[in-house]
Design a protein around this motif. Sequence first.
Motif, PDB file in Angstrom:
ATOM      1  N   THR A  49     -32.718 -35.692 -20.822  1.00  0.00           N
ATOM      2  CA  THR A  49     -33.775 -35.654 -21.767  1.00  0.00           C
ATOM      3  C   THR A  49     -34.924 -36.961 -21.546  1.00  0.00           C
ATOM      4  O   THR A  49     -36.150 -36.743 -21.384  1.00  0.00           O
ATOM      5  N   TRP A  52     -36.601 -36.244 -18.168  1.00  0.00           N
ATOM      6  CA  TRP A  52     -37.461 -35.142 -18.377  1.00  0.00           C
ATOM      7  C   TRP A  52     -39.133 -35.484 -19.164  1.00  0.00           C
ATOM      8  O   TRP A  52     -39.889 -35.038 -19.157  1.00  0.00           O
ATOM      9  N   GLU A  56     -41.302 -33.366 -16.412  1.00  0.00           N
ATOM     10  CA  GLU A  56     -40.899 -32.137 -17.024  1.00  0.00           C
ATOM     11  C   GLU A  56     -40.350 -31.097 -15.581  1.00  0.00           C
ATOM     12  O   GLU A  56     -41.137 -31.096 -14.986  1.00  0.00           O
ATOM     13  N   ARG A  62     -34.293 -27.063 -16.458  1.00  0.00           N
ATOM     14  CA  ARG A  62     -34.097 -27.480 -17.914  1.00  0.00           C
ATOM     15  C   ARG A  62     -32.906 -26.780 -18.745  1.00  0.00           C
ATOM     16  O   ARG A  62     -32.173 -27.108 -19.362  1.00  0.00           O
TER      17      ARG A  62
END
Length: 126
Positions: A49, A52, A56, A62
Amino acid sequence: MRIIIAVALGGALGSVLRYAVLVALGPVDIALATLTVNVVGSLLLGYLTGMWMSREPSPWLRAGLGTGLCGGFTTMSTFALDTIALVETNVTLAAAYIGGTFILSIGSCFIGLALGLWQSGKGESK
């Protein structure tokens, strides 16, 4: 469809890894294996997380790593069953297991998030 396949593959891998931890720990109390996968899985999800947050990943990556791999690796249902078994034998140990699991899992998720942010460059001081 790509996301569903990614979640399925990640979940399968996570489940196999969870079983591998159980086997690797050998003939110890199964609660230790459950605690281990929950803490390590929380660390990993926090780390991913954090990474990211700066870049992204694709939605399928993901979902495959976060929902699939980490979801298949960690286990709330086994934690619940282990807790019930501990309550039947030692209430104090069961309480320690519950508290320890939550504290260690949340703490490791926080550490993973900080590491991911740091590695991605978002956690640096300006």
